[in-house]
Design an enzyme around this catalytic site. Sequence first.
Site, PDB file in Angstrom:
ATOM      1  N   ILE A  16      47.200  36.439  43.650  1.00  0.00           N
ATOM      2  CA  ILE A  16      47.913  35.154  43.749  1.00  0.00           C
ATOM      3  C   ILE A  16      49.426  35.385  43.810  1.00  0.00           C
ATOM      4  CG2 ILE A  16      48.292  32.898  42.651  1.00  0.00           C
ATOM      5  CD1 ILE A  16      45.501  33.289  41.290  1.00  0.00           C
ATOM      6  N   LEU A  37      50.739  47.500  38.393  1.00  0.00           N
ATOM      7  CA  LEU A  37      49.741  47.973  39.366  1.00  0.00           C
ATOM      8  C   LEU A  37      48.395  48.276  38.715  1.00  0.00           C
ATOM      9  CD1 LEU A  37      51.926  50.209  41.746  1.00  0.00           C
ATOM     10  CD2 LEU A  37      51.332  47.790  41.975  1.00  0.00           C
ATOM     11  N   ALA A  77      48.678  39.308  34.121  1.00  0.00           N
ATOM     12  CA  ALA A  77      47.641  39.103  33.102  1.00  0.00           C
ATOM     13  C   ALA A  77      46.520  40.098  33.351  1.00  0.00           C
ATOM     14  CB  ALA A  77      47.068  37.684  33.200  1.00  0.00           C
ATOM     15  N   TYR A 146      40.429  35.692  26.219  1.00  0.00           N
ATOM     16  CA  TYR A 146      41.276  35.438  27.393  1.00  0.00           C
ATOM     17  C   TYR A 146      41.784  34.000  27.390  1.00  0.00           C
ATOM     18  CZ  TYR A 146      42.355  34.478  32.306  1.00  0.00           C
ATOM     19  OH  TYR A 146      42.977  34.078  33.467  1.00  0.00           O
ATOM     20  N   VAL A 190      33.588  35.213  42.724  1.00  0.00           N
ATOM     21  CA  VAL A 190      32.307  35.208  43.430  1.00  0.00           C
ATOM     22  C   VAL A 190      32.494  35.203  44.949  1.00  0.00           C
ATOM     23  CG1 VAL A 190      32.068  32.673  43.283  1.00  0.00           C
ATOM     24  CG2 VAL A 190      30.037  34.100  43.504  1.00  0.00           C
ATOM     25  N   ILE A 206      22.710  36.342  42.499  1.00  0.00           N
ATOM     26  CA  ILE A 206      23.081  35.040  41.929  1.00  0.00           C
ATOM     27  C   ILE A 206      22.640  35.023  40.470  1.00  0.00           C
ATOM     28  CG2 ILE A 206      22.580  32.552  41.971  1.00  0.00           C
ATOM     29  CD1 ILE A 206      22.734  32.622  44.973  1.00  0.00           C
ATOM     30  N   ARG A 273      25.170  34.779  33.321  1.00  0.00           N
ATOM     31  CA  ARG A 273      26.161  35.636  32.667  1.00  0.00           C
ATOM     32  C   ARG A 273      26.538  35.044  31.306  1.00  0.00           C
ATOM     33  NH1 ARG A 273      30.755  36.897  37.114  1.00  0.00           N
ATOM     34  NH2 ARG A 273      31.441  34.897  36.289  1.00  0.00           N
ATOM     35  N   GLY A 275      28.332  33.465  28.491  1.00  0.00           N
ATOM     36  CA  GLY A 275      29.509  32.583  28.419  1.00  0.00           C
ATOM     37  C   GLY A 275      29.776  31.785  29.674  1.00  0.00           C
TER      38      GLY A 275
HETATM   39  C1  UD2 Z   1      36.510  31.914  36.205  1.00  0.00           C
HETATM   40  C2  UD2 Z   1      37.658  32.913  36.320  1.00  0.00           C
HETATM   41  C3  UD2 Z   1      37.808  33.690  35.048  1.00  0.00           C
HETATM   42  C4  UD2 Z   1      37.882  32.781  33.842  1.00  0.00           C
HETATM   43  C5  UD2 Z   1      36.614  31.918  33.828  1.00  0.00           C
HETATM   44  C6  UD2 Z   1      36.627  30.987  32.635  1.00  0.00           C
HETATM   45  C7  UD2 Z   1      37.817  33.634  38.659  1.00  0.00           C
HETATM   46  C8  UD2 Z   1      37.550  34.739  39.601  1.00  0.00           C
HETATM   47  N1  UD2 Z   1      37.393  33.858  37.376  1.00  0.00           N
HETATM   48  O1  UD2 Z   1      35.295  32.584  36.123  1.00  0.00           O
HETATM   49  O2  UD2 Z   1      39.012  34.474  35.120  1.00  0.00           O
HETATM   50  O3  UD2 Z   1      39.042  31.988  33.910  1.00  0.00           O
HETATM   51  O4  UD2 Z   1      36.584  31.145  35.032  1.00  0.00           O
HETATM   52  O5  UD2 Z   1      35.501  30.176  32.628  1.00  0.00           O
HETATM   53  O6  UD2 Z   1      38.395  32.616  38.983  1.00  0.00           O
HETATM   54  N2  UD2 Z   1      28.384  34.572  40.287  1.00  0.00           N
HETATM   55  C9  UD2 Z   1      27.182  34.953  40.865  1.00  0.00           C
HETATM   56  N3  UD2 Z   1      27.127  36.151  41.508  1.00  0.00           N
HETATM   57  C10 UD2 Z   1      28.192  37.007  41.593  1.00  0.00           C
HETATM   58  C11 UD2 Z   1      29.424  36.617  40.983  1.00  0.00           C
HETATM   59  C12 UD2 Z   1      29.465  35.399  40.324  1.00  0.00           C
HETATM   60  O7  UD2 Z   1      26.199  34.217  40.803  1.00  0.00           O
HETATM   61  O8  UD2 Z   1      28.078  38.082  42.223  1.00  0.00           O
HETATM   62  C13 UD2 Z   1      28.449  33.269  39.622  1.00  0.00           C
HETATM   63  C14 UD2 Z   1      28.923  33.368  38.189  1.00  0.00           C
HETATM   64  O9  UD2 Z   1      27.854  33.595  37.322  1.00  0.00           O
HETATM   65  C15 UD2 Z   1      29.559  31.982  37.987  1.00  0.00           C
HETATM   66  C16 UD2 Z   1      30.084  31.621  39.385  1.00  0.00           C
HETATM   67  O10 UD2 Z   1      29.424  32.500  40.305  1.00  0.00           O
HETATM   68  O11 UD2 Z   1      28.590  31.039  37.590  1.00  0.00           O
HETATM   69  C17 UD2 Z   1      31.577  31.805  39.527  1.00  0.00           C
HETATM   70  O12 UD2 Z   1      31.908  33.104  39.053  1.00  0.00           O
HETATM   71  P1  UD2 Z   1      33.408  33.698  39.105  1.00  0.00           P
HETATM   72  O13 UD2 Z   1      33.408  34.994  38.393  1.00  0.00           O
HETATM   73  O14 UD2 Z   1      33.917  33.666  40.491  1.00  0.00           O
HETATM   74  O15 UD2 Z   1      34.259  32.628  38.321  1.00  0.00           O
HETATM   75  P2  UD2 Z   1      34.052  31.986  36.862  1.00  0.00           P
HETATM   76  O16 UD2 Z   1      34.108  30.514  37.074  1.00  0.00           O
HETATM   77  O17 UD2 Z   1      32.888  32.513  36.134  1.00  0.00           O
END
Ligand code: UD2
Length: 309
Positions: A16, A37, A77, A146, A190, A206, A273, A275
């Site tokens: 970003i 880095l 971060a 976090y 994702v 997924i 996953r 949490g």
């Molecule tokens: C986001 C933020 C993270 C934190 C979190 C707090 C991003 C990249 N991450 O995590 O830093 O702030 O929110 O809640 O913005 N998934 C799959 N398959 C994969 C990867 C992910 O199914 O190969 C699912 C994952 O289980 C989740 C969704 O996709 O339900 C989004 O996952 P993510 O890691 O992109 O973002 P998130 O919302 O978990």
Amino acid sequence: MKQKPTALITGGAGFIGSHLGDKLLGEGFEVLVLDNLSSGKLVNLSSGIEFIQGCTTDKNMAQKLVDKADTIFHLSAIASVQASHENWLETHRANQSSTVTLLDCITNTKRSRPQSFVLSSSASVYGNPKTMPISESEILSPLSAYAADKAASEYHVKIGSRIHNIRTSVLRLFNVYGPRQDTASPYSGVISIFASKIMNGEALTIHGTGDQTRDFIYVGDVAEYFYRANQKADANSQTYNICTGKSISINELSHIIADICETKIDVTHEPVRDGDILHSLGDNSRAISNLNYGPQTDMKTGLRHTIVT
Ligand code: UD2
């Protein structure tokens, strides 16, 4: 000749931060990037940006750079929930002490021109919110180290404004995607993971049913919001949700990416996953009205930019 304003971006070599650097260069800023880095990359930096390698928590280094800047965008971060539990103290320093370090540098600067400060926070501060779409007035309920560090950083920013009169803004980012997002790290978003797997002909994983939803926002729109939030920064320290106000499920997302890549997808399911929240959808009306800007890049266009690069 009028002097160019100078912006310091911590974490400016990252996904970003580097898009923000490009935006600020285009707006006529001198851009300084401080990045260790650990996840940022030099290839992300456009020419014209001055790069300094180091940690935001290095007080002497931070002071020298803050002394040169009209505005500080704090994006550095360790952006990982998992890492924040495995390396609690290290991530706490990177995600919270860094904020206090920079604010303290602002209060100690010998510089005469007033400075502004924009914090990159996260929608994770809401935890599992009671109401959807989530508005900024929702109670904060961090569920991870976090998120706790981001929430605490927000409070320190408010103190910076209230006690020291620093002009500040806080951005709570929802799920950001776009070019330069790392695909290789376990902490990747994702979208970058799916795009890379589909392009390599691999099956998508997924977690859970895939019915979970997220509010995805394109990184170019996020950079625009940072720029505007700085223009509006003041001692009242406003907080903004940075999102689109629309959400899609992970299943829908996989189909859209497959359509764009004109390929069939193979999916394997794994347990939810730890949490993971089920739904995330932000209310972006405050950002639209106060910052006078709504997201311009729809999902399909944003995904095309992401997948071709
Ligand atoms: C986001 C933020 C993270 C934190 C979190 C707090 C991003 C990249 N991450 O995590 O830093 O702030 O929110 O809640 O913005 N998934 C799959 N398959 C994969 C990867 C992910 O199914 O190969 C699912 C994952 O289980 C989740 C969704 O996709 O339900 C989004 O996952 P993510 O890691 O992109 O973002 P998130 O919302 O978990």
